[in-house]
Design an enzyme around this catalytic site. Structure first.
Site, PDB file in Angstrom:
ATOM      1  N   LYS A  57      -5.291  -3.835  15.684  1.00 56.02           N
ATOM      2  CA  LYS A  57      -5.915  -2.750  14.926  1.00 56.02           C
ATOM      3  C   LYS A  57      -6.951  -2.016  15.796  1.00 56.02           C
ATOM      4  O   LYS A  57      -7.089  -0.794  15.715  1.00 56.02           O
ATOM      5  CB  LYS A  57      -6.544  -3.278  13.640  1.00 56.02           C
TER       6      LYS A  57
ATOM      7  N   GLY B 145       3.786  -1.894  10.021  1.00 57.21           N
ATOM      8  CA  GLY B 145       3.396  -2.892  11.013  1.00 57.21           C
ATOM      9  C   GLY B 145       3.225  -4.238  10.354  1.00 57.21           C
ATOM     10  O   GLY B 145       3.412  -4.399   9.150  1.00 57.21           O
TER      11      GLY B 145
ATOM     12  N   LEU C 249       0.950   3.186   7.930  1.00 59.47           N
ATOM     13  CA  LEU C 249       0.724   1.847   7.357  1.00 59.47           C
ATOM     14  C   LEU C 249       1.652   0.806   7.965  1.00 59.47           C
ATOM     15  O   LEU C 249       1.405  -0.394   7.829  1.00 59.47           O
ATOM     16  CB  LEU C 249       0.998   1.865   5.848  1.00 59.47           C
TER      17      LEU C 249
ATOM     18  N   SER D 195       1.033  -7.029   8.818  1.00 64.02           N
ATOM     19  CA  SER D 195      -0.225  -6.819   8.090  1.00 64.02           C
ATOM     20  C   SER D 195      -1.095  -8.064   8.004  1.00 64.02           C
ATOM     21  O   SER D 195      -2.037  -8.109   7.202  1.00 64.02           O
ATOM     22  CB  SER D 195       0.082  -6.300   6.678  1.00 64.02           C
TER      23      SER D 195
ATOM     24  N   LEU E 232       0.833  -1.212   0.000  1.00 65.82           N
ATOM     25  CA  LEU E 232       0.000   0.000   0.000  1.00 65.82           C
ATOM     26  C   LEU E 232       0.862   1.255   0.000  1.00 65.82           C
ATOM     27  O   LEU E 232       0.518   2.260  -0.623  1.00 65.82           O
ATOM     28  CB  LEU E 232      -0.941   0.012   1.215  1.00 65.82           C
TER      29      LEU E 232
ATOM     30  N   TYR F 202      -3.890  -9.928  15.294  1.00 68.55           N
ATOM     31  CA  TYR F 202      -3.720  -8.801  14.363  1.00 68.55           C
ATOM     32  C   TYR F 202      -4.916  -7.841  14.455  1.00 68.55           C
ATOM     33  O   TYR F 202      -4.745  -6.615  14.567  1.00 68.55           O
ATOM     34  CB  TYR F 202      -3.564  -9.376  12.957  1.00 68.55           C
TER      35      TYR F 202
ATOM     36  N   SER G  31      -8.069  -2.094   9.999  1.00 65.22           N
ATOM     37  CA  SER G  31      -8.414  -3.211   9.109  1.00 65.22           C
ATOM     38  C   SER G  31      -9.818  -3.698   9.413  1.00 65.22           C
ATOM     39  O   SER G  31     -10.313  -3.568  10.545  1.00 65.22           O
ATOM     40  CB  SER G  31      -7.418  -4.354   9.333  1.00 65.22           C
ATOM     41  N   ASN G  32     -10.422  -4.303   8.406  1.00 65.70           N
ATOM     42  CA  ASN G  32     -11.728  -4.951   8.624  1.00 65.70           C
ATOM     43  C   ASN G  32     -11.611  -6.059   9.675  1.00 65.70           C
ATOM     44  O   ASN G  32     -12.614  -6.484  10.246  1.00 65.70           O
ATOM     45  CB  ASN G  32     -12.272  -5.481   7.306  1.00 65.70           C
TER      46      ASN G  32
ATOM     47  N   ASP H 157      10.420   3.598   6.301  1.00 68.03           N
ATOM     48  CA  ASP H 157      10.262   2.142   6.401  1.00 68.03           C
ATOM     49  C   ASP H 157      11.565   1.580   6.957  1.00 68.03           C
ATOM     50  O   ASP H 157      12.635   2.172   6.773  1.00 68.03           O
ATOM     51  CB  ASP H 157       9.970   1.518   5.029  1.00 68.03           C
TER      52      ASP H 157
HETATM   53  C1  15L Z   1      -5.911  -7.217   5.964  1.00 71.11           C
HETATM   54  O1  15L Z   1      -5.984  -6.530   6.961  1.00 71.11           O
HETATM   55  C2  15L Z   1      -4.608  -7.702   5.448  1.00 71.11           C
HETATM   56  O2  15L Z   1      -3.565  -6.767   5.663  1.00 71.11           O
HETATM   57  C3  15L Z   1      -4.653  -8.087   4.003  1.00 71.11           C
HETATM   58  O3  15L Z   1      -3.504  -8.829   3.689  1.00 71.11           O
HETATM   59  C4  15L Z   1      -5.924  -8.882   3.634  1.00 71.11           C
HETATM   60  O4  15L Z   1      -5.877 -10.119   4.234  1.00 71.11           O
HETATM   61  C5  15L Z   1      -7.135  -8.098   4.064  1.00 71.11           C
HETATM   62  O5  15L Z   1      -7.062  -7.699   5.408  1.00 71.11           O
HETATM   63  C6  15L Z   1      -8.456  -8.846   3.858  1.00 71.11           C
HETATM   64  O6  15L Z   1      -9.254  -8.918   4.792  1.00 71.11           O
HETATM   65  O7  15L Z   1      -8.690  -9.312   2.746  1.00 71.11           O
END
Ligand code: 15L
Length: 262
Positions: free
Chosen positions: A133, A66, A64, A68, A9, A129, A104-105, A27
């Protein structure tokens, strides 16, 4: 400033934002040399002194950096808890105006796919993870309320390379690179104090009907449905835990009941 500028990203945003802003790219991994209007810092987000030096004169930080995805606790703790804290603290000390936090979702992954979310619901993380978040969102709220460091937290769905949805879940979660860039621009420039926004394109099957996007003036353009005919079921579409929950396979990882396909 973009932290995690060497990641997927980060590279997309470097490319798409460089004509609009002067960029400070940070970074721990090596990056391409600084171009015109750019500065590059190679350091860890757990190095408070280096962070503070790099942030001098910075208006906004798009955080961003961290881990992921799901990972062992010590990796999550070092980068996404400690590193996240150091980043916010350095930003506050340096007089930064706006934090844009890449949430993140997976902070809300345990909500069923049948539930449309508007961003006001309690978090339901699906992984360590996702917990990290949720921590970052809470930290952003704390720095906004106590120290006036305004923040937008982006619950990013799925932004990937290639820039297209790769499975059936992505028909709901996909965020195109074009929409990602627009989302970040709106997040930097909108006059808000603290806002959670879901980061998804204008997907026909979107689960997230938030007004966060409205609050920052974000109108996505792309629609994952354009790829629907080309996508086939993956193993996580067969596992009921992964299939029924918004976080998909993240919900099934390490879940004692996962792995059943009936
Ligand atoms: C995330 O938070 C991840 O960083 C990414 O790699 C995907 O897995 C994404 O979610 C997702 O939910 O598709």
């Amino acid at each position: 400033m973009i932290t995690g500028a060497a990641g997927l990203l980060g590279r997309v945003l470097r490319e798409r934002l460089r004509s609009r802003y002067a960029l400070v790219l940070l970074d721990q991994a090596p990056m391409d040399a600084a171009g015109e209007g750019e500065a590059v810092f190679q350091c860890s987000i757990t190095d408070a002194a280096a962070l503070r030096r790099a942030m001098q004169g910075v208006d906004s930080v798009v955080h961003l950096a961290g881990v992921s995805t799901e990972a062992p606790w010590d990796a999550i703790r070092d980068a996404n808890i400690e590193g996240c804290y150091q980043t916010f603290e350095a930003a506050y000390q340096a007089g930064v105006r706006r934090m844009v936090f890449a949430s993140s979702n997976h902070a809300i992954g345990f909500y069923p796919r049948t539930r449309a979310l508007d961003g006001s619901e309690p978090v339901r993380p699906d992984t360590r993870y996702g917990v990290s978040k949720a921590f970052g969102e809470a930290l952003a709220s704390y720095y906004a309320d106590k120290f006036g460091l305004s923040a937008v937290c982006l619950r990013i769905g799925t932004a990937r390379s290639p820039d297209e949805p790769g499975d059936i879940r992505h028909l709901s979660t996909w965020l195109s690179h074009r929409d990602l860039a627009e989302l970040v621009i709106c997040s930097i420039e909108a006059p808000v104090h603290y806002q959670v926004v879901f980061g998804a394109s204008a997907n026909q099957r979107n689960w997230w009907r938030d007004d966060g996007a409205q609050a920052i003036g974000f109108t996505p353009q792309d629609n994952a449905e354009d790829w629907a005919d080309r996508l086939t079921a993956t193993p996580s579409d067969l596992d009921p835990i992964a299939r029924n929950l918004q976080g998909g396979s993240f919900c099934a990882w390490e879940h004692p009941g996962a792995g059943n396909t009936d």
